[in-house]
Design an enzyme around this catalytic site. Sequence first.
Site, PDB file in Angstrom:
ATOM      1  N   THR A  50     -29.532  -7.117  -8.059  1.00 23.47           N
ATOM      2  CA  THR A  50     -29.338  -6.175  -6.961  1.00 23.47           C
ATOM      3  C   THR A  50     -30.081  -4.882  -7.292  1.00 23.47           C
ATOM      4  O   THR A  50     -30.314  -4.581  -8.466  1.00 23.47           O
ATOM      5  CB  THR A  50     -27.844  -5.902  -6.702  1.00 23.47           C
ATOM      6  OG1 THR A  50     -27.259  -5.380  -7.894  1.00 23.47           O
ATOM      7  CG2 THR A  50     -27.118  -7.175  -6.269  1.00 23.47           C
ATOM      8  N   GLY A  74     -29.636  -1.403  -7.342  1.00 26.49           N
ATOM      9  CA  GLY A  74     -29.106  -0.387  -8.264  1.00 26.49           C
ATOM     10  C   GLY A  74     -28.893  -0.917  -9.662  1.00 26.49           C
ATOM     11  O   GLY A  74     -29.119  -0.230 -10.654  1.00 26.49           O
ATOM     12  N   CYS A  75     -28.459  -2.165  -9.744  1.00 21.98           N
ATOM     13  CA  CYS A  75     -28.222  -2.794 -11.044  1.00 21.98           C
ATOM     14  C   CYS A  75     -29.530  -3.039 -11.789  1.00 21.98           C
ATOM     15  O   CYS A  75     -29.618  -2.842 -12.991  1.00 21.98           O
ATOM     16  CB  CYS A  75     -27.479  -4.113 -10.859  1.00 21.98           C
ATOM     17  SG  CYS A  75     -25.900  -3.962 -10.001  1.00 21.98           S
ATOM     18  N   SER A  76     -30.559  -3.451 -11.059  1.00 20.82           N
ATOM     19  CA  SER A  76     -31.844  -3.798 -11.670  1.00 20.82           C
ATOM     20  C   SER A  76     -32.746  -2.601 -11.944  1.00 20.82           C
ATOM     21  O   SER A  76     -33.510  -2.608 -12.900  1.00 20.82           O
ATOM     22  CB  SER A  76     -32.603  -4.781 -10.774  1.00 20.82           C
ATOM     23  OG  SER A  76     -31.949  -6.026 -10.748  1.00 20.82           O
TER      24      SER A  76
END
Length: 188
Positions: free
Chosen positions: A75, A77-79
């Site tokens: 995703t 923000g996560c990546s």
Amino acid sequence: MFLPCRSIARGVTSLATRLNGCSIHTTTATMAPVKVGDKIPAADLYEDSPANKVNISELTSGKKVVFFGVPGAFTPGCSKTHLPGYVQNADKMKSQGVSEIVCVSVNDPYVMSAWGIQHNTKGKVRMLADPNGVFIKALDLGTNLPPLGGFRSKRFSMVVNDSKVEELNVEPDGTGLSCSLADKLKLK
């Protein structure tokens, strides 16, 4: 004949059933979220494949371990922000006594492994899958995100020292990128 019934369930999830004109309530107590000082719940997570179980109690016994939870692998923000911050700060954290850094997500182990390979996490961050959300539910750090498939982890960071929670940072909205970032951890 209608007999009014009063619900004694306050602050818990209720399921009402009509029986002879009277509402019968069954309740399921809601768990309190994990907090500083709590012992980490026993759970098995998976690394690389369903055949490789990692018991969290064993992983944290006698060690300082940093966990961070994300809503989903790959995703934005996560990546772009969350995982890269922990990869970049891994050596610094380990020089401050951290034995392991663990990324947890409600995904399957193959997805977590592929995501880790894409971000060069080997030797820095362990990518552990919680496919059924067992660990996240035990921590009471889950959230419902229908666009991502339903039940997911809130975004959080946590320092566990010898199986006890020493520091916990949960994003106020469950998904934002502020207090759970790598540079916000206060390692003692």
